[in-house]
Design a protein around this motif. Structure first.
Motif, PDB file in Angstrom:
ATOM      1  N   PHE A   1     -98.128  41.324  32.764  1.00 55.41           N
ATOM      2  CA  PHE A   1     -98.956  40.672  31.746  1.00 55.41           C
ATOM      3  C   PHE A   1     -98.699  41.253  30.356  1.00 55.41           C
ATOM      4  O   PHE A   1     -98.735  40.530  29.359  1.00 55.41           O
ATOM      5  CB  PHE A   1    -100.439  40.792  32.112  1.00 55.41           C
ATOM      6  N   GLU A   2     -98.456  42.544  30.283  1.00 56.86           N
ATOM      7  CA  GLU A   2     -98.121  43.159  28.988  1.00 56.86           C
ATOM      8  C   GLU A   2     -96.843  42.537  28.420  1.00 56.86           C
ATOM      9  O   GLU A   2     -96.773  42.227  27.221  1.00 56.86           O
ATOM     10  CB  GLU A   2     -97.938  44.671  29.159  1.00 56.86           C
ATOM     11  N   ASP A   3     -95.834  42.361  29.279  1.00 57.13           N
ATOM     12  CA  ASP A   3     -94.564  41.785  28.824  1.00 57.13           C
ATOM     13  C   ASP A   3     -94.742  40.327  28.390  1.00 57.13           C
ATOM     14  O   ASP A   3     -94.164  39.887  27.379  1.00 57.13           O
ATOM     15  CB  ASP A   3     -93.513  41.872  29.930  1.00 57.13           C
ATOM     16  N   ILE A   4     -95.518  39.567  29.161  1.00 58.04           N
ATOM     17  CA  ILE A   4     -95.731  38.156  28.829  1.00 58.04           C
ATOM     18  C   ILE A   4     -96.467  38.025  27.494  1.00 58.04           C
ATOM     19  O   ILE A   4     -96.074  37.245  26.618  1.00 58.04           O
ATOM     20  CB  ILE A   4     -96.520  37.447  29.949  1.00 58.04           C
ATOM     21  N   ILE A   5     -97.536  38.779  27.328  1.00 61.85           N
ATOM     22  CA  ILE A   5     -98.321  38.716  26.093  1.00 61.85           C
ATOM     23  C   ILE A   5     -97.485  39.180  24.902  1.00 61.85           C
ATOM     24  O   ILE A   5     -97.533  38.585  23.819  1.00 61.85           O
ATOM     25  CB  ILE A   5     -99.611  39.552  26.236  1.00 61.85           C
TER      26      ILE A   5
ATOM     27  N   LEU B   1     -94.242  39.036  24.627  1.00 61.23           N
ATOM     28  CA  LEU B   1     -93.242  37.996  24.356  1.00 61.23           C
ATOM     29  C   LEU B   1     -93.853  36.851  23.555  1.00 61.23           C
ATOM     30  O   LEU B   1     -93.259  36.385  22.571  1.00 61.23           O
ATOM     31  CB  LEU B   1     -92.673  37.468  25.675  1.00 61.23           C
ATOM     32  N   ILE B   2     -95.039  36.396  23.941  1.00 61.56           N
ATOM     33  CA  ILE B   2     -95.701  35.298  23.219  1.00 61.56           C
ATOM     34  C   ILE B   2     -96.037  35.726  21.795  1.00 61.56           C
ATOM     35  O   ILE B   2     -95.863  34.957  20.843  1.00 61.56           O
ATOM     36  CB  ILE B   2     -96.968  34.846  23.976  1.00 61.56           C
ATOM     37  N   ASN B   3     -96.502  36.947  21.652  1.00 61.22           N
ATOM     38  CA  ASN B   3     -96.826  37.448  20.305  1.00 61.22           C
ATOM     39  C   ASN B   3     -95.602  37.440  19.400  1.00 61.22           C
ATOM     40  O   ASN B   3     -95.666  37.019  18.246  1.00 61.22           O
ATOM     41  CB  ASN B   3     -97.394  38.861  20.388  1.00 61.22           C
ATOM     42  N   LYS B   4     -94.476  37.908  19.913  1.00 64.19           N
ATOM     43  CA  LYS B   4     -93.267  38.039  19.093  1.00 64.19           C
ATOM     44  C   LYS B   4     -92.553  36.710  18.892  1.00 64.19           C
ATOM     45  O   LYS B   4     -92.075  36.421  17.793  1.00 64.19           O
ATOM     46  CB  LYS B   4     -92.307  39.044  19.736  1.00 64.19           C
ATOM     47  N   LYS B   5     -92.487  35.914  19.935  1.00 71.07           N
ATOM     48  CA  LYS B   5     -91.695  34.679  19.864  1.00 71.07           C
ATOM     49  C   LYS B   5     -92.474  33.514  19.268  1.00 71.07           C
ATOM     50  O   LYS B   5     -91.903  32.654  18.602  1.00 71.07           O
ATOM     51  CB  LYS B   5     -91.192  34.302  21.260  1.00 71.07           C
ATOM     52  N   TYR B   6     -93.772  33.473  19.490  1.00 74.20           N
ATOM     53  CA  TYR B   6     -94.549  32.311  19.073  1.00 74.20           C
ATOM     54  C   TYR B   6     -95.610  32.624  18.013  1.00 74.20           C
ATOM     55  O   TYR B   6     -95.555  32.151  16.897  1.00 74.20           O
ATOM     56  CB  TYR B   6     -95.223  31.666  20.292  1.00 74.20           C
ATOM     57  N   GLU B   7     -96.559  33.468  18.376  1.00 76.11           N
ATOM     58  CA  GLU B   7     -97.734  33.607  17.522  1.00 76.11           C
ATOM     59  C   GLU B   7     -97.414  34.250  16.168  1.00 76.11           C
ATOM     60  O   GLU B   7     -97.841  33.761  15.125  1.00 76.11           O
ATOM     61  CB  GLU B   7     -98.805  34.445  18.234  1.00 76.11           C
ATOM     62  N   ASN B   8     -96.685  35.324  16.152  1.00 75.70           N
ATOM     63  CA  ASN B   8     -96.426  36.031  14.897  1.00 75.70           C
ATOM     64  C   ASN B   8     -95.550  35.244  13.930  1.00 75.70           C
ATOM     65  O   ASN B   8     -95.526  35.535  12.740  1.00 75.70           O
ATOM     66  CB  ASN B   8     -95.769  37.382  15.184  1.00 75.70           C
ATOM     67  N   HIS B   9     -94.802  34.238  14.434  1.00 79.47           N
ATOM     68  CA  HIS B   9     -93.901  33.473  13.565  1.00 79.47           C
ATOM     69  C   HIS B   9     -94.357  32.030  13.395  1.00 79.47           C
ATOM     70  O   HIS B   9     -93.603  31.198  12.938  1.00 79.47           O
ATOM     71  CB  HIS B   9     -92.483  33.485  14.147  1.00 79.47           C
ATOM     72  N   SER B  10     -95.604  31.763  13.771  1.00 83.49           N
ATOM     73  CA  SER B  10     -96.091  30.390  13.724  1.00 83.49           C
ATOM     74  C   SER B  10     -96.784  30.109  12.390  1.00 83.49           C
ATOM     75  O   SER B  10     -97.493  30.947  11.851  1.00 83.49           O
ATOM     76  CB  SER B  10     -97.087  30.149  14.863  1.00 83.49           C
ATOM     77  N   LYS B  11     -96.572  28.889  11.855  1.00 86.03           N
ATOM     78  CA  LYS B  11     -97.273  28.482  10.640  1.00 86.03           C
ATOM     79  C   LYS B  11     -98.596  27.789  10.981  1.00 86.03           C
ATOM     80  O   LYS B  11     -99.315  27.364  10.080  1.00 86.03           O
ATOM     81  CB  LYS B  11     -96.379  27.525   9.836  1.00 86.03           C
ATOM     82  N   LEU B  12     -98.859  27.636  12.277  1.00 87.51           N
ATOM     83  CA  LEU B  12    -100.087  26.963  12.690  1.00 87.51           C
ATOM     84  C   LEU B  12    -101.256  27.916  12.735  1.00 87.51           C
ATOM     85  O   LEU B  12    -102.414  27.507  12.720  1.00 87.51           O
ATOM     86  CB  LEU B  12     -99.903  26.344  14.089  1.00 87.51           C
TER      87      LEU B  12
ATOM     88  N   LYS C   1    -102.150  29.351  26.279  1.00 91.18           N
ATOM     89  CA  LYS C   1    -101.991  29.963  27.599  1.00 91.18           C
ATOM     90  C   LYS C   1    -102.270  31.460  27.550  1.00 91.18           C
ATOM     91  O   LYS C   1    -102.899  32.025  28.453  1.00 91.18           O
ATOM     92  CB  LYS C   1    -100.574  29.721  28.135  1.00 91.18           C
ATOM     93  N   LYS C   2    -101.811  32.089  26.479  1.00 88.10           N
ATOM     94  CA  LYS C   2    -102.059  33.525  26.339  1.00 88.10           C
ATOM     95  C   LYS C   2    -103.555  33.823  26.288  1.00 88.10           C
ATOM     96  O   LYS C   2    -104.053  34.722  26.984  1.00 88.10           O
ATOM     97  CB  LYS C   2    -101.390  34.061  25.081  1.00 88.10           C
ATOM     98  N   ASN C   3    -104.272  33.046  25.469  1.00 88.79           N
ATOM     99  CA  ASN C   3    -105.697  33.311  25.267  1.00 88.79           C
ATOM    100  C   ASN C   3    -106.564  32.893  26.443  1.00 88.79           C
ATOM    101  O   ASN C   3    -107.589  33.526  26.711  1.00 88.79           O
ATOM    102  CB  ASN C   3    -106.179  32.603  23.991  1.00 88.79           C
ATOM    103  N   GLU C   4    -106.161  31.831  27.148  1.00 87.33           N
ATOM    104  CA  GLU C   4    -106.995  31.290  28.211  1.00 87.33           C
ATOM    105  C   GLU C   4    -106.610  31.785  29.609  1.00 87.33           C
ATOM    106  O   GLU C   4    -107.416  31.711  30.531  1.00 87.33           O
ATOM    107  CB  GLU C   4    -106.940  29.762  28.189  1.00 87.33           C
ATOM    108  N   ILE C   5    -105.372  32.280  29.748  1.00 85.89           N
ATOM    109  CA  ILE C   5    -104.911  32.698  31.086  1.00 85.89           C
ATOM    110  C   ILE C   5    -104.495  34.161  31.107  1.00 85.89           C
ATOM    111  O   ILE C   5    -105.072  34.975  31.834  1.00 85.89           O
ATOM    112  CB  ILE C   5    -103.737  31.802  31.555  1.00 85.89           C
ATOM    113  N   TYR C   6    -103.486  34.505  30.308  1.00 89.25           N
ATOM    114  CA  TYR C   6    -102.883  35.827  30.445  1.00 89.25           C
ATOM    115  C   TYR C   6    -103.771  36.957  29.928  1.00 89.25           C
ATOM    116  O   TYR C   6    -103.856  38.020  30.555  1.00 89.25           O
ATOM    117  CB  TYR C   6    -101.522  35.846  29.750  1.00 89.25           C
ATOM    118  N   LYS C   7    -104.450  36.753  28.801  1.00 83.87           N
ATOM    119  CA  LYS C   7    -105.321  37.809  28.299  1.00 83.87           C
ATOM    120  C   LYS C   7    -106.508  38.075  29.221  1.00 83.87           C
ATOM    121  O   LYS C   7    -106.825  39.241  29.498  1.00 83.87           O
ATOM    122  CB  LYS C   7    -105.797  37.488  26.878  1.00 83.87           C
ATOM    123  N   PRO C   8    -107.197  37.035  29.733  1.00 81.64           N
ATOM    124  CA  PRO C   8    -108.279  37.312  30.692  1.00 81.64           C
ATOM    125  C   PRO C   8    -107.802  38.048  31.940  1.00 81.64           C
ATOM    126  O   PRO C   8    -108.474  38.964  32.421  1.00 81.64           O
ATOM    127  CB  PRO C   8    -108.804  35.909  31.033  1.00 81.64           C
ATOM    128  N   LEU C   9    -106.628  37.662  32.453  1.00 81.22           N
ATOM    129  CA  LEU C   9    -106.099  38.341  33.630  1.00 81.22           C
ATOM    130  C   LEU C   9    -105.738  39.787  33.307  1.00 81.22           C
ATOM    131  O   LEU C   9    -106.054  40.706  34.075  1.00 81.22           O
ATOM    132  CB  LEU C   9    -104.863  37.595  34.157  1.00 81.22           C
TER     133      LEU C   9
END
Length: 292
Positions: free
Chosen positions: A274-278, A280-291, A94-102
């Motif tokens: 959008f800055e806050d959403i991105i 949040l996703i970076n800190k909560k999901y992407e930076n701590h993901s093993k995927l 969602k971050k890459n396909e929606i929030y970052k483009p916006l």
């Protein structure tokens, strides 16, 4: 409460809710242990208490409770890990396909408005830029036209639609504001210098300069390009100041200045969201993901 404030609270809860939950569980355990120990001390003749004094019963009971807790923890851990991985993948997409483009489109729009305030038009699709850059509001138009629209929360849809409406209002007001400026300029020139403007679209050309009180730019376009008015440079500046002052009081100009200000405020608020959403996703999901 403003959207940005609500989003900040949600962001804080999403980042730190595990800590709060662990603290609450720990507190409940302490309270439970205290209550049980107090009750057992007072009722040490109770049958239940006597049972727990039996080593055999205590061993069986402990093994049973351990098995139940261990099995439950394993199941919950497996479910949690699966949901966490699925949620992480979904949110990063969602971050890459929606929030970052916006976000990128909003930043691009802000930069262009700083270079070219009160633009003559907004493009609603991605296209080649003109010599004087104009804003291109395309990301939201593309996203709300496909299935990605279904993934966006309603509050954000409302904020984006509000921004689009402000753009449409601004573009609708612009012709009448430009025409009123042109009429006022001709009236001032005719009254003071028995002359008139010879540029057909002067009002449209200088609307932004009048709204931002850019004396030099307005003077250049009214007088330097009009050689029928023979006055000194100081007189040209004085005449320009009078024209800007009188144009600023025109209802059409006042209205478009207010709408443009609201448009800018909404744009800056969307950028913050959008800055806050991105973030949040970076800190909560992407930076701590093993995927990833």
């Amino acid at each position: 409460m403003k959207i940005t404030t609500k989003l900040a609270l949600v962001k804080h809860w999403q980042l730190y809710k595990i800590r709060y939950i662990i603290a609450m569980i720990f507190l409940l355990i302490l309270i439970s242990v205290y209550v049980q120990s107090t009750n057992w001390t007072k009722t040490n003749t109770d049958v239940t208490f006597q049972l727990f004094k039996d080593p055999g019963f205590t061993a069986i009971f402990g093994s049973l409770v351990g098995a139940i807790i261990g099995g439950s923890m394993s199941i919950f851990a497996a479910i949690y890990v699966y949901k966490k991985q699925a949620s992480t993948k979904s949110m990063v997409e969602k971050k890459n396909e929606i929030y970052k483009p916006l976000y990128n489109n909003m930043i691009e729009t802000l930069e262009i408005l700083n270079q070219n305030p009160y633009p003559s038009f907004f493009a609603f699709r991605k296209s080649q830029q003109t010599i004087i850059p104009h804003p291109q509001f395309y990301a939201w138009i593309e996203i709300k036209g496909d299935s990605r629209r279904l993934l966006i929360p309603n509050y954000l849809v409302k904020e984006m639609d509000k921004f689009e409406i402000l753009i449409e209002e601004y573009l609708t007001m612009r012709p009448s504001a430009a025409a009123s400026i042109q009429t006022k300029i001709n009236a001032v020139l005719q009254e003071n210098y028995n002359s008139s403007n010879r540029i057909a679209n002067l009002g449209d050309t200088i609307l932004g300069y009048v709204a931002t009180r850019n004396i030099e730019a307005v003077t250049e376009r009214i007088f330097i390009l009009n050689d029928t008015i023979d006055i000194t440079s100081e007189q040209k500046i004085e005449a320009t100041i009078e024209i800007i002052r009188e144009c600023s009081t025109l209802p059409e100009v006042f209205a478009i200045i207010k709408t443009y200000s609201n448009l800018n405020d909404q744009l800056n608020e969307l950028i913050t969201i959008f800055e806050d959403i991105i973030d949040l996703i970076n800190k909560k999901y992407e930076n701590h993901s093993k995927l990833y």
